[in-house]
Design an enzyme around this catalytic site. Sequence first.
Site, short mmCIF file in Angstrom:
data_model
loop_
_atom_site.label_atom_id
_atom_site.label_comp_id
_atom_site.label_asym_id
_atom_site.label_seq_id
_atom_site.Cartn_x
_atom_site.Cartn_y
_atom_site.Cartn_z
N ASP A 39 115.67 -73.84 23.29
CA ASP A 39 117.11 -73.73 23.49
C ASP A 39 117.50 -74.07 24.94
OD1 ASP A 39 115.97 -71.56 24.69
OD2 ASP A 39 117.36 -70.08 23.87
N HIS A 49 102.72 -96.62 38.29
CA HIS A 49 103.69 -95.60 37.92
C HIS A 49 103.03 -94.23 37.81
CE1 HIS A 49 106.57 -98.84 36.10
NE2 HIS A 49 106.66 -98.75 37.41
N ASP A 73 106.69 -93.59 46.24
CA ASP A 73 107.80 -94.36 45.68
C ASP A 73 108.80 -93.32 45.17
OD1 ASP A 73 109.58 -95.92 44.23
OD2 ASP A 73 108.02 -97.20 43.38
N ASP A 113 115.90 -96.47 45.97
CA ASP A 113 114.55 -96.75 45.48
C ASP A 113 113.74 -97.28 46.65
OD1 ASP A 113 112.30 -97.35 44.03
OD2 ASP A 113 113.25 -98.81 42.70
N HIS A 170 103.18 -107.22 39.63
CA HIS A 170 104.57 -106.97 39.29
C HIS A 170 105.46 -107.93 40.06
CE1 HIS A 170 105.26 -104.91 43.16
NE2 HIS A 170 104.14 -104.25 42.94
N HIS A 183 114.19 -105.68 41.61
CA HIS A 183 115.08 -105.54 40.46
C HIS A 183 116.46 -105.18 40.98
CE1 HIS A 183 114.67 -101.17 41.09
NE2 HIS A 183 113.36 -101.37 41.16
N HIS A 236 116.84 -99.22 37.67
CA HIS A 236 116.67 -100.60 37.21
C HIS A 236 118.01 -100.99 36.61
CE1 HIS A 236 112.06 -99.93 36.89
NE2 HIS A 236 112.40 -100.39 38.08
N GLU A 259 110.14 -105.30 46.93
CA GLU A 259 109.00 -104.38 46.87
C GLU A 259 107.68 -105.08 46.54
OE1 GLU A 259 108.94 -101.84 43.33
OE2 GLU A 259 110.93 -102.58 42.82
N TYR A 316 97.23 -104.18 45.29
CA TYR A 316 96.50 -103.05 44.71
C TYR A 316 95.08 -103.52 44.39
CZ TYR A 316 101.46 -102.31 43.99
OH TYR A 316 102.81 -102.24 44.17
N ARG A 353 102.33 -100.65 48.79
CA ARG A 353 103.62 -101.23 48.41
C ARG A 353 104.64 -100.82 49.47
NH1 ARG A 353 103.71 -99.63 43.61
NH2 ARG A 353 105.10 -97.83 43.55
N GLU A 410 108.85 -101.00 49.93
CA GLU A 410 110.07 -101.29 49.16
C GLU A 410 111.31 -100.82 49.90
OE1 GLU A 410 111.89 -100.34 44.70
OE2 GLU A 410 110.28 -99.09 45.52
#
Length: 440
Positions: A38, A242, A259, A270, A349, A353, A360, A383, A387, A405, A407
């Site tokens: 609930d 991710h 990130d 971002d 990648h 974006h 996104h 970004e 890796y 990375r 970004e």
Amino acid sequence: MKISKSEFRRRRQRLMALMESNSIAIIPAAREQLRSRDTEYPFRQDSDFHYLCGFPEPDAVLVLVPGREHGEYVIFCHERDPKMELWHGYRAGPEGACAEYGADDAFPVGDIDDILPGLIEGRERVYYSMGRSTDFDRRIMAWVNLIRSKESSGAVPPGEFTDLDHMLHDLRLKKSAAELRLLEHAGEITARAHCRAMRHARPGVFEYQLEAELLHEFGSAGARYPAYPCIVGSGPNSCILHYTENARALRKGDLVLIDAGCEYQGYAADVTRTFPVDGRFSRQQRAIYNIVLEAQQAAIAAVRPDNHWNAPHEATVEVITRGLRDLGLLQGEVPELIAAEAYKEFYMHRAGHWLGLDVHDVGDYRVAGEWRQLEPGMVLTVEPGIYIAPDNTRVAPRWRGIGIRIEDDVVVTDTGCRVLTGGVPRHPDAIEALMTGPTP
């Protein structure tokens, strides 16, 4: 700092100017989502609905009827209910929808089955984004079928349905001055949060503790929620794009990839930074970091109105491929390596974006099969990353487990671009100085 009622009105007017004559647009709000038994998740309004009216409550329905005599902007929403408000807080009700949110007309959402078919009847075209909500799709078709059942009595069902997304998302793609202020403020809050996390990093701290520092800075600045789940990946976890488990203890010699971005007044930031746990990059870490930084700088330089969407990504591919070749992680000539997409083993990648109400954000990347031209007011992330998987036996052990990375959020201007998130350092020397210097 918020979007004004006059701006919401201009947005609706721009959308209605694109609609065919004798048409209607129907945009449902988000619904509350059950978390456990609930208990609901914190409510977050549907971005399209919010963009057009700013009404913050669940289960509402926005209807736009160009040329309607009694008002073109109609909202269906929950009525005021003092007993419910005692438990769950204030509701605007139909009266508040008009007085506070500028609706021309408003009705209880419980009456929608009686009223909305009458607004649809006789319209040649219905603009609606089919497929987002199975339940609401069924209701739309039930209303249309009800009208069809009365054709023998003179009722006129709509001639066709048109997906609303293309028109509405093109409007959302280019940001207004007010939207850019909100995006920049979200970026400033996020930059402070990343700096805070860097200062708190040390061996033995857990990834989730750095996440807590981020969330503390977000909330203290009025941005109660992150725009997306925070990624705090240390050591080998920095190579998981991710990763959100955020459960590992930081170790001396590790890199940490964070990130994370806040959401402020519905608008997302971002940002990604990668830094050493003990405040000093190793020689191998700095070598890879410098390639990624050079790639990001080349991409940002390519963000300008005379370029297309893919130009920044192409710039990152060129720099990363050449850098990996120079370090011996790739072998061959750069043009051939790019043609063979050899870089994708390490950079899998794209470079960015769209960014806005959604992290996104909406908007086509191609138009008529060609990459979209960048225009002032468009906001995007930049970004690039490298890796090197911990188990990659094709490279020397000294390179394995390095994930980096960088970004930032960038707005296209008349003459080039402007970085919205420059408040957190990018250069490795500046990162080391922040981490090893005195705490402000």
